[in-house]
Scaffold this active site. Sequence first.
Site, PDB file in Angstrom:
ATOM      1  CB  THR A   1      26.266  71.619 -35.189  1.00 54.51           C
ATOM      2  OG1 THR A   1      26.529  72.491 -36.283  1.00 54.51           O
ATOM      3  CG2 THR A   1      25.379  70.467 -35.613  1.00 54.51           C
TER       4      THR A   1
ATOM      5  CE1 TYR B   1      32.663  80.210 -36.439  1.00 57.69           C
ATOM      6  CE2 TYR B   1      32.113  79.223 -34.324  1.00 57.69           C
ATOM      7  CZ  TYR B   1      31.756  79.569 -35.603  1.00 57.69           C
ATOM      8  OH  TYR B   1      30.486  79.290 -36.051  1.00 57.69           O
TER       9      TYR B   1
ATOM     10  CE  LYS C   1      33.281  77.294 -38.105  1.00 58.89           C
ATOM     11  NZ  LYS C   1      32.568  76.541 -37.049  1.00 58.89           N
TER      12      LYS C   1
END
Lengths: 295, 295, 295, 295
Positions: free
Chosen positions: B50, B138, B167
């Site tokens: 993001t 991740y 994650k």
Amino acid sequence: MTTPVIHGIIGYTITPFSADGSAIDLPALGRSIDQLIDNGVHAIAPLGSTGEGAYLSDAEWDQVSEFSLAHVAKRVPTIVSVSDLTTAKAVRRARFAEQHGADVVMVLPASYWKLSEAEILAHYRAIGDSINTPIMLYNNPATSGTDMSVDLILNIFNTVDNVTMVKESTGDIQRMHRLQQRGEGQVPFYNGCNPLALEAFAAGAKGWCTAAPNLIPALNLALYDAVLANDLNAARALFYRQLPLLEFILKGGLPATIKAGLRLTGLEAGDPRLPVFPLADAGVTQLHGLLAQLK
Amino acid sequence: MTTPVIHGIIGYTITPFSADGSAIDLPALGRSIDQLIDNGVHAIAPLGSTGEGAYLSDAEWDQVSEFSLAHVAKRVPTIVSVSDLTTAKAVRRARFAEQHGADVVMVLPASYWKLSEAEILAHYRAIGDSINTPIMLYNNPATSGTDMSVDLILNIFNTVDNVTMVKESTGDIQRMHRLQQRGEGQVPFYNGCNPLALEAFAAGAKGWCTAAPNLIPALNLALYDAVLANDLNAARALFYRQLPLLEFILKGGLPATIKAGLRLTGLEAGDPRLPVFPLADAGVTQLHGLLAQLK
Amino acid sequence: MTTPVIHGIIGYTITPFSADGSAIDLPALGRSIDQLIDNGVHAIAPLGSTGEGAYLSDAEWDQVSEFSLAHVAKRVPTIVSVSDLTTAKAVRRARFAEQHGADVVMVLPASYWKLSEAEILAHYRAIGDSINTPIMLYNNPATSGTDMSVDLILNIFNTVDNVTMVKESTGDIQRMHRLQQRGEGQVPFYNGCNPLALEAFAAGAKGWCTAAPNLIPALNLALYDAVLANDLNAARALFYRQLPLLEFILKGGLPATIKAGLRLTGLEAGDPRLPVFPLADAGVTQLHGLLAQLK
Amino acid sequence: MTTPVIHGIIGYTITPFSADGSAIDLPALGRSIDQLIDNGVHAIAPLGSTGEGAYLSDAEWDQVSEFSLAHVAKRVPTIVSVSDLTTAKAVRRARFAEQHGADVVMVLPASYWKLSEAEILAHYRAIGDSINTPIMLYNNPATSGTDMSVDLILNIFNTVDNVTMVKESTGDIQRMHRLQQRGEGQVPFYNGCNPLALEAFAAGAKGWCTAAPNLIPALNLALYDAVLANDLNAARALFYRQLPLLEFILKGGLPATIKAGLRLTGLEAGDPRLPVFPLADAGVTQLHGLLAQLK
């Protein structure tokens, strides 16, 4: 803008590093370029996947780009990969390459985020508008994460004036059929998938973009010559002869395997940058065997 | 090294740019951080997908990292994404984040070349060895091109001391089942796929990594609260209520949709960097409608 | 046509064969049905994937269908799978099942050739027009080769009057979200993917179509009861408790593993038909261990 | 067992139905066979995908098999597809075909359940043990749901004596490379993917299994002749000339498009069996245009 006639065997260069990996070894880069040209490749392509372009700082990228162009010195055309994650950075690289004499720039729509077709088109248009050099559009979803459809490729080809060539690396030969059909034979396409070398030429590819001539230039060139001579049987035999090596370098990763192969032939080019490993000992032994068989 | 207890709603920040896109708008970044914290998120995560981390220069990345950590000022834990294409660059970022107070660093094995499992492990180990801060591993093949199997993830978790959280963003809920089963309940996992928010909590996720709280923090937090309250019916209803927005921001791209949504609420954060487009007018209208329905 | 309320645990029956595989063992079939009903399943589903429906001759299919319906004798609703490769054959089976008392027929668009959406719709319409019994549409691309989009499913649901239920077995929980959202909560959907049992109920599934109650009915029913009781924590714990067995029967193939499991509990049902192998000794041992842990 | 030399263009027959679809139209089948042979195909293959073998009752299958073999009457070799869902049924068909004079039987491991490698091998072995006729192993995951790896194919080839040929239809040309390489040039392979006709011959395929000669036999044969004459340029030109038609029949479905094409040329063969639709009017018009261009 005059578009050079790019055809045949387009040799991709590695980027040699110093022993500790921190600096570019320009003399080694010069030797690897000379070797490719002396062995007969029809064009030189620095800073592609093989050249670890994605792993260089901007300063390093500039250094390799400038040196390569100066060292090739127009003996053959030079195609510089200028891909970068943002449009602004790719434009900067494209201009730099143009200013230093690139005959063609190659653009892969590398991006972190999946791009829409409109975003991809705008990316090519922005780069195209910023230079007067021909652009080779490059489709390689395995590395870029973006798979351009044939319709999108043709749209870009027809919309952005200086996109005049297409390098196709999906590994799906039917993409080339569609480029040929829907492009009505007017879209020069180049093969970037080593194990499809024979089929791509059969399908009408103008050239083969490959790092293999760093190791087996004679076989690569002989395959192209057989195709030019319309000798399918010879081309098939030459293809199967070199296929084990082509598969090996693809599977082992081009920077690792090509650098290991050059080292075997006496051209020390250092290791790939981490996280990419150098070729492990077992791989080096296997590569040595493959090369020995092809002598 | 003390591992902070990371749980609940982990809010991802955008990176605001100036109107011409060339500079970082730090005051806007500060406002967006304050807004997330004031609205109750349990942690802040700058420079993720993001945050367009991949599209920043190193200097910009440092600037955003340093500012974010200082501005959060330990009000909640901060998780800084330090992924980069080479191990050396990722190590540099991890150290930088640690030195400036990051509670956790997040590492995606972003790479141009497909990495082997050994290469990925070595990458995590090198980063782990260079810092004393906990690492959130991740997995997001859609952006990194690398899909880590559950076995590899557990191998890294068990091998690299400071990898203490995972994650998961493949979008396949069964990965979380396997993390829970094979990790024998000892591997804290976090959901990074917005449309799986309900199922991930059902499967036992400790937290939800999401940019949605920039726009609908109350609904995100209420879903987590319903799960904590063991109220499946309420969680389901809350999930379906926010799902259209979650799908919209995923499909439209997080930087474009979150920035557009913040603009609608009066927090001007500029546009994403090209080649990523800002949200088109039709999308803005649709987003406006979605947000209005959720008020 | 009255639509029965189908919900909860829908137990799939195996089709027992004689020792040499040539004949149907109806007494064993009766015992397996009784066992499922006595253990509390909410509906019985003969001739599905578990029932090797695809491997029976027409005469055998009729025999199993007629016997199952007579034996269940309305103690619970019966859902008969009537899928066949041609529309004419599927219509024949649907009529046969209806005439013998089926409460619901289930239809998978099994086909050798990839079907267009119009062909699939016409297939459902032809079956729907030929009976007055409710139809459960079944989407399972792994066995049928045809993946129906949510839009197509809703189109069939809205177009063919007696298609009133949807069984979803893609393994992608987001399909259920879309059925719930786009169907505006009016499309009853059932989960056919064992490892998604928890998430499907979380997402709002009305029932779980499963062969597992042949082996672990109490756990299957307890999971459903926990969901009805709005107790997410209990549901999660029950789910993880049974997940190893659910994964085992999925991975090992339902006919082979369920028949092996029934044999372990004293209900001899023969082997699957070749080319499907019976569960190998190592698998039987593993299954024995899994079942022992769940007692 | 004498293995016939199968090579060149292997023509797949349709199965003509009466106007109401209920009966086989044997006279039309005879005419379609005669037409293929008169036009020069090197072998005839009844009851394949094109022949809707999967949609026939056992009695119909026997009828078509017996008639086709009698009608071809050894003018060229006949390859009968004997695939069926169970091993017992496939064995029955293989024996039937052998008893009625088949030169080769073709076996696709069609199955409802995903088969293990051991199950697939046992299936081929059981069929091989039951006949003395050569078997063409057929790999086509798009219709069978089972993708056999090259290693498995070679294992079967080396283990089951009468498996002496391989038909490859994955659409991935690299499978043929591997068959050629790992089979050390000793595994005769045949192409079953129409759009790969040129590349398969380039890669060394012995023949092309195709329904196209029902419509454009001269072009199919000319392509093969060009390959035999080692004239790559002619082969390429012939390939691109027929490619639009090859893509059309693949995309539209072979039974529908070939039956429509035969109807256009005056050979009425009825429609495909539902759920497969006959070619729609727009498709017929397009096919008419494609055929007109190739005259």
